[in-house]
Design an enzyme around this catalytic site. Structure first.
Site, PDB file in Angstrom:
ATOM      1  N   ASN A 150      -6.665  11.552  15.344  1.00 32.93           N
ATOM      2  CA  ASN A 150      -6.795  12.771  14.526  1.00 32.93           C
ATOM      3  C   ASN A 150      -8.231  13.288  14.422  1.00 32.93           C
ATOM      4  OD1 ASN A 150      -7.522  10.691  12.791  1.00 32.93           O
ATOM      5  ND2 ASN A 150      -6.675  11.724  10.988  1.00 32.93           N
ATOM      6  N   GLY A 226      -6.866   3.681  11.243  1.00 28.91           N
ATOM      7  CA  GLY A 226      -5.489   4.017  11.606  1.00 28.91           C
ATOM      8  C   GLY A 226      -4.580   3.803  10.410  1.00 28.91           C
ATOM      9  N   SER A 227      -3.311   3.543  10.685  1.00 29.17           N
ATOM     10  CA  SER A 227      -2.335   3.446   9.600  1.00 29.17           C
ATOM     11  C   SER A 227      -2.458   2.112   8.859  1.00 29.17           C
ATOM     12  CB  SER A 227      -0.927   3.594  10.179  1.00 29.17           C
ATOM     13  OG  SER A 227      -0.681   2.502  11.036  1.00 29.17           O
ATOM     14  N   GLY A 231      -3.179  -1.695  10.198  1.00 29.47           N
ATOM     15  CA  GLY A 231      -4.351  -2.343   9.600  1.00 29.47           C
ATOM     16  C   GLY A 231      -4.023  -3.726   9.053  1.00 29.47           C
ATOM     17  N   GLU A 248     -10.167   1.189   7.881  1.00 29.65           N
ATOM     18  CA  GLU A 248     -10.099   2.520   7.243  1.00 29.65           C
ATOM     19  C   GLU A 248      -8.681   3.021   7.466  1.00 29.65           C
ATOM     20  OE1 GLU A 248     -12.443   4.098   5.572  1.00 29.65           O
ATOM     21  OE2 GLU A 248     -14.084   2.732   6.017  1.00 29.65           O
ATOM     22  N   CYS A 282      -6.712  11.897   7.286  1.00 25.88           N
ATOM     23  CA  CYS A 282      -6.572  10.800   6.320  1.00 25.88           C
ATOM     24  C   CYS A 282      -6.875  11.304   4.913  1.00 25.88           C
ATOM     25  CB  CYS A 282      -7.474   9.638   6.682  1.00 25.88           C
ATOM     26  SG  CYS A 282      -9.164  10.140   6.995  1.00 25.88           S
ATOM     27  N   GLU A 462     -17.754   3.433   5.872  1.00 24.87           N
ATOM     28  CA  GLU A 462     -18.394   3.925   7.082  1.00 24.87           C
ATOM     29  C   GLU A 462     -19.412   4.988   6.689  1.00 24.87           C
ATOM     30  OE1 GLU A 462     -14.898   4.750   9.765  1.00 24.87           O
ATOM     31  OE2 GLU A 462     -15.920   3.182  10.907  1.00 24.87           O
TER      32      GLU A 462
HETATM   33  P1  NDP Z   1      -2.043   3.890  14.247  1.00 26.54           P
HETATM   34  O1  NDP Z   1      -2.292   2.780  13.293  1.00 26.54           O
HETATM   35  O2  NDP Z   1      -0.707   4.040  14.827  1.00 26.54           O
HETATM   36  O3  NDP Z   1      -3.048   3.817  15.493  1.00 26.54           O
HETATM   37  C1  NDP Z   1      -4.437   3.747  15.363  1.00 26.54           C
HETATM   38  C2  NDP Z   1      -5.013   3.029  16.560  1.00 26.54           C
HETATM   39  O4  NDP Z   1      -4.548   1.682  16.580  1.00 26.54           O
HETATM   40  C3  NDP Z   1      -4.597   3.625  17.901  1.00 26.54           C
HETATM   41  O5  NDP Z   1      -5.640   3.472  18.835  1.00 26.54           O
HETATM   42  C4  NDP Z   1      -3.412   2.756  18.277  1.00 26.54           C
HETATM   43  O6  NDP Z   1      -3.127   2.734  19.641  1.00 26.54           O
HETATM   44  C5  NDP Z   1      -3.888   1.406  17.805  1.00 26.54           C
HETATM   45  N1  NDP Z   1      -2.816   0.441  17.541  1.00 26.54           N
HETATM   46  C6  NDP Z   1      -1.512   0.700  17.249  1.00 26.54           C
HETATM   47  N2  NDP Z   1      -0.855  -0.464  17.020  1.00 26.54           N
HETATM   48  C7  NDP Z   1      -1.761  -1.462  17.179  1.00 26.54           C
HETATM   49  C8  NDP Z   1      -1.691  -2.873  17.067  1.00 26.54           C
HETATM   50  N3  NDP Z   1      -0.563  -3.488  16.740  1.00 26.54           N
HETATM   51  N4  NDP Z   1      -2.810  -3.601  17.268  1.00 26.54           N
HETATM   52  C9  NDP Z   1      -3.975  -2.993  17.586  1.00 26.54           C
HETATM   53  N5  NDP Z   1      -4.103  -1.658  17.721  1.00 26.54           N
HETATM   54  C10 NDP Z   1      -3.015  -0.888  17.503  1.00 26.54           C
HETATM   55  O7  NDP Z   1      -2.485   5.219  13.482  1.00 26.54           O
HETATM   56  P2  NDP Z   1      -2.412   6.718  14.009  1.00 26.54           P
HETATM   57  O8  NDP Z   1      -3.021   6.835  15.355  1.00 26.54           O
HETATM   58  O9  NDP Z   1      -1.057   7.240  13.811  1.00 26.54           O
HETATM   59  O10 NDP Z   1      -3.440   7.428  13.031  1.00 26.54           O
HETATM   60  C11 NDP Z   1      -3.069   7.991  11.840  1.00 26.54           C
HETATM   61  C12 NDP Z   1      -3.369   7.047  10.687  1.00 26.54           C
HETATM   62  O11 NDP Z   1      -4.777   6.830  10.614  1.00 26.54           O
HETATM   63  C13 NDP Z   1      -2.982   7.627   9.359  1.00 26.54           C
HETATM   64  O12 NDP Z   1      -2.393   6.634   8.570  1.00 26.54           O
HETATM   65  C14 NDP Z   1      -4.330   8.061   8.763  1.00 26.54           C
HETATM   66  O13 NDP Z   1      -4.317   8.145   7.369  1.00 26.54           O
HETATM   67  C15 NDP Z   1      -5.228   6.992   9.273  1.00 26.54           C
HETATM   68  N6  NDP Z   1      -6.612   7.432   9.261  1.00 26.54           N
HETATM   69  C16 NDP Z   1      -7.475   6.882   8.348  1.00 26.54           C
HETATM   70  C17 NDP Z   1      -8.775   7.322   8.241  1.00 26.54           C
HETATM   71  C18 NDP Z   1      -9.717   6.705   7.270  1.00 26.54           C
HETATM   72  O14 NDP Z   1     -10.929   6.831   7.474  1.00 26.54           O
HETATM   73  N7  NDP Z   1      -9.256   6.065   6.224  1.00 26.54           N
HETATM   74  C19 NDP Z   1      -9.269   8.421   9.092  1.00 26.54           C
HETATM   75  C20 NDP Z   1      -8.280   8.921  10.030  1.00 26.54           C
HETATM   76  C21 NDP Z   1      -7.004   8.427  10.104  1.00 26.54           C
HETATM   77  P3  NDP Z   1      -2.078   3.784  20.283  1.00 26.54           P
HETATM   78  O15 NDP Z   1      -2.648   5.126  20.070  1.00 26.54           O
HETATM   79  O16 NDP Z   1      -2.081   3.368  21.709  1.00 26.54           O
HETATM   80  O17 NDP Z   1      -0.777   3.579  19.594  1.00 26.54           O
END
Ligand code: NDP
Length: 471
Positions: A150, A226-227, A231, A248, A282, A462
Site C-alpha cells: 500500500n 503488514g497485517s 505479524g 507495524e 494503515c 519507525e
Molecule cells: P500482509 O500481511 O498480507 O503482507 C505483508 C507482507 O508480508 C507482504 O510482503 C507479504 O507477501 C508478506 N507475507 C504474507 N504472509 C507472510 C508470511 N506468512 N510470512 C512472511 N511474510 C508474509 O499484508 P498486506 O500486504 O495485505 O498489507 C496490508 C496490511 O498492512 C494492513 O493490515 C495494513 O493495516 C498493514 N499496514 C500497516 C502499516 C503500519 O505502519 N502499521 C502501514 C501499512 C500497512 P505477499 O505480498 O507475497 O503476500
C-alpha cells in the site's frame, strides 16, 4: 519484461524458474512485468550474500554510508514523476498520492542520510574512580525487511535507509502486488554504487520467501509491516531464534466529531482519511464517531460528497478514488458489506462493486458509508482495508472516547472540537500511537516517530529519532 532477483549485486534468476506477473488493478490488461516466484533456495543465497557483506559494510564510516544515501535520495528525486506513474499503474492509488508516497521516500532518505553524522552515543561519569564510561552504537547484523503493497516506496525506505546507515545489511522481500517498484528502488541503489550484498531483493510469495527468510538462522532482525495475522505468525519465527522483531500492523482508526467541531473541516478530513488510497492505508479512517447533536447534520454533508467522488484510473486527473489492489481485496470488501447489512447497519451510500464502462477492466468498489452501526458489529471491529466507513453515535465526549478505544487496534485517531481542553484530554485518553486534532487520521512525517499500540504492533517505532535506535 522478465525481471530477476537482486542478490550479491547481480540480477539473478530464481532457482524455481517460475514467475508471476504484476498487473495494473485499474486495467488488468496493463502488465508491469514478470517477476521470479522465488523460494527458500533463493533466500539462502540472499542471506549468505548479506552475511558476507556485513563485516565490511559495518566498518564503512557511518558518514560515508550516509553520503551514499544522499546520492540515492538525489536519484529518487530526479526520477520522482516516473516512479509515481509506475506506482499508480502498479497498485492503483491516484497520481497525486503516488507522488506523495515517492516524496516520503525522498524525505526519509535525506533525513536518514544525515543521521550518518549523528550516530551519537553518550559519555557518563562512573560510580567508580579511574573508570571512564561511554556508549557506542553498533549495527544489529543481517535484517529481513518485509513490506506491504500500500506504500510500495515509502515503507521500504523507512526500513532500508536506517538499517543501512546504521551499518546493517538487508534482505528485502517486497509485496507480491508491487514488485516493479521494488525493482526500481534496488536499481537506484545499484546505480549509486552500493557495495555487493549490502541490499538484496528476493521476489515471491509470503509462504515461499517470507517464511524461510524469517526463519533463517543468520537473520538477526525481522522488520515487518503488514497485517496483524501475518505479524503474529512472524513474531513466533523471531521468538524461536530470539531475533529482534519489529512489527507495524493493522488499524481501525477512528475520527470523533464533537458538537462544537467545525463540520465542514471535518467532512474534508473524513473524505480524505476514509477514501484516500481507496481506504487502503494503515491509518485510514474506518470508524466515524459523531456526538448526538450533530449526527444527522454531519451525515447530511458527508454522504452527498461521498457519492460525488469519481472512481477511475488514478492516472486520470479527474479521478478521486482509484481501484483496490486486487480481486481478492475486492471480494473481501464485498463480503464485509454483506456482513454489515446482515448485522443490521444502514447502508447510506455505495455498497457495491463498480462495473460501469472502463471500471469493469479493474477492481473498483464504490465508496461506502454505513450508519446506525453498533460497536459489537464486525464492520466496526475488523480491518476491512477498503473504502468502507462505519458510523456510530455517541452521547458525549466520554462515550465517544470509549467507542474509539473499543477496538483491538491502536494506530491513528482524530478528534474535531473547538474546545482546547477536550482536544488535549483526547491526546491522553485515546489509545493510539498517533492523535490528530482537527485533521484526519492520515499523513505521516518522516522526522516523527510512527507506530501504534495494542494489536497494531509490538511497541517499536519507525521514522523519527526512533529509526536509528531500532536498527
Ligand atoms: P500482509 O500481511 O498480507 O503482507 C505483508 C507482507 O508480508 C507482504 O510482503 C507479504 O507477501 C508478506 N507475507 C504474507 N504472509 C507472510 C508470511 N506468512 N510470512 C512472511 N511474510 C508474509 O499484508 P498486506 O500486504 O495485505 O498489507 C496490508 C496490511 O498492512 C494492513 O493490515 C495494513 O493495516 C498493514 N499496514 C500497516 C502499516 C503500519 O505502519 N502499521 C502501514 C501499512 C500497512 P505477499 O505480498 O507475497 O503476500
Amino acid at each position: 519484461m522478465l525481471y530477476k532477483n537482486f542478490i550479491n549485486g547481480e540480477w539473478v534468476e530464481s532457482a524455481t524458474g517460475k514467475t508471476f506477473k504484476s498487473l495494473n488493478p485499474a486495467d488488468t490488461s496493463d502488465e508491469l512485468g514478470e517477476f521470479p516466484a522465488s523460494d527458500a533456495r533463493d533466500v539462502e543465497k540472499a542471506v549468505l550474500a548479506a552475511d558476507r557483506a556485513f563485516r565490511e559494510w559495518s566498518r564503512v564510516p557511518a558518514p560515508k554510508r550516509g553520503e551514499l544515501l544522499f546520492d540515492v535520495a538525489a536519484l529518487i528525486k530526479q526520477r520522482k514523476e516516473e516512479l509515481a506513474q509506475l506506482m499508480t499503474r502498479e497498485m492503483g492509488k491516484v497520481l497525486k498520492e503516488a507522488r506523495g508516497d515517492v516524496q516520503e521516500g525522498i524525505d526519509m532518505t535525506y533525513y536518514i542520510a544525515a543521521e550518518g553524522r549523528r550516530l551519537l552515543g553518550y559519555t557518563t561519569p562512573s560510580e567508580l574512580p579511574n573508570k571512564h564510561c561511554l556508549t557506542v552504537r553498533r549495527p544489529i547484523g543481517r535484517i529481513a525487511a518485509i513490506t506491504p503493497w500500500n506504500f510500495p516506496f515509502a515503507i521500504p525506505t523507512w526500513k532500508i535507509m536506517p538499517a543501512l546507515v546504521a551499518g546493517n545489511t538487508v534482505v528485502w522481500k517486497p509485496a507480491s502486488d508491487t514488485p516493479r517498484l521494488a525493482y526500481e528502488l534496488a536499481k537506484i541503489f545499484e546505480e549509486c554504487g552500493l557495495p555487493k550484498g549490502v541490499l538484496n531483493v528476493v521476489f515471491g510469495g509470503g509462504s515461499d520467501v517470507g517464511i524461510p527468510l524469517c526463519k533463517h538462522p543468520k537473520i538477526d532482525m525481522i522488520s515487518f509491516t503488514g497485517s496483524s495475522d501475518t505479524g503474529k505468525e512472524i513474531y513466533k519465527y523471531g521468538a524461536e531464534k530470539l531475533s529482534q522483531v519489529h512489527l507495524e500492523l493493522g488499524g481501525k482508526n477512528p475520527i470523533i466529531v464533537l458538537e462544537d467541531g467545525d463540520l465542514d473541516l471535518a467532512v474534508e478530513g473524513i473524505l480524505w482519511s476514509a477514501f484516500g488510497t481507496t481506504g487502503q492505508r494503515c491509518t485510514a479512517c474506518s470508524r466515524l464517531i459523531i456526538e448526538d447533536g450533530v449526527y444527522e447534520k454531519l451525515l447530511d454533508k458527508l454522504v452527498p460528497r461521498t457519492e460525488k467522488l469519481r472512481l477511475g484510473n488514478g492516472l486520470e486527473p479527474q479521478t478521486d478514488v482509484g481501484p483496490v489492489v486486487n480481486r481478492s481485496a475486492l471480494e473481501k470488501i464485498a463480503r464485509y458489506v454483506e456482513i454489515g447489512i446482515k448485522e443490521g447497519a444502514k447502508l447510506l451510500c455505495g455498497g457495491e462493486i463498480a462495473k460501469e464502462g472502463v471500471l469493469s477492466k479493474g477492481f473498483f468498489f464504490k465508496p461506502t458509508i454505513f450508519g446506525d452501526v453498533k460497536p459489537s458489529m464486525r464492520i466496526f471491529q475488523e480491518e476491512i482495508f477498503g473504502p468502507v466507513l462505519s458510523v456510530v453515535k455517541a452521547k458525549d465526549y466520554d462515550e465517544a472516547i470509549a467507542l474509539a478505544n473499543n477496538t483491538a487496534y491502536g494506530l491513528s485517531s482524530s478528534i474535531y472540537t473547538q474546545d482546547v481542553n477536550k482536544a488535549h484530554r483526547a491526546v491522553e485518553d485515546l489509545e493510539a500511537g498517533i492523535t490528530y486534532i482537527n485533521s484526519g487520521t492520515i499523513g505521516a512525517e518522516v522526522h516523527l516517530p510512527f507506530g501504534g499500540v495494542k494489536n497494531t504492533g509490538n511497541g517499536g517505532r519507525e521514522a523519527g529519532l526512533a529509526a536509528i535506535d531500532e536498527y
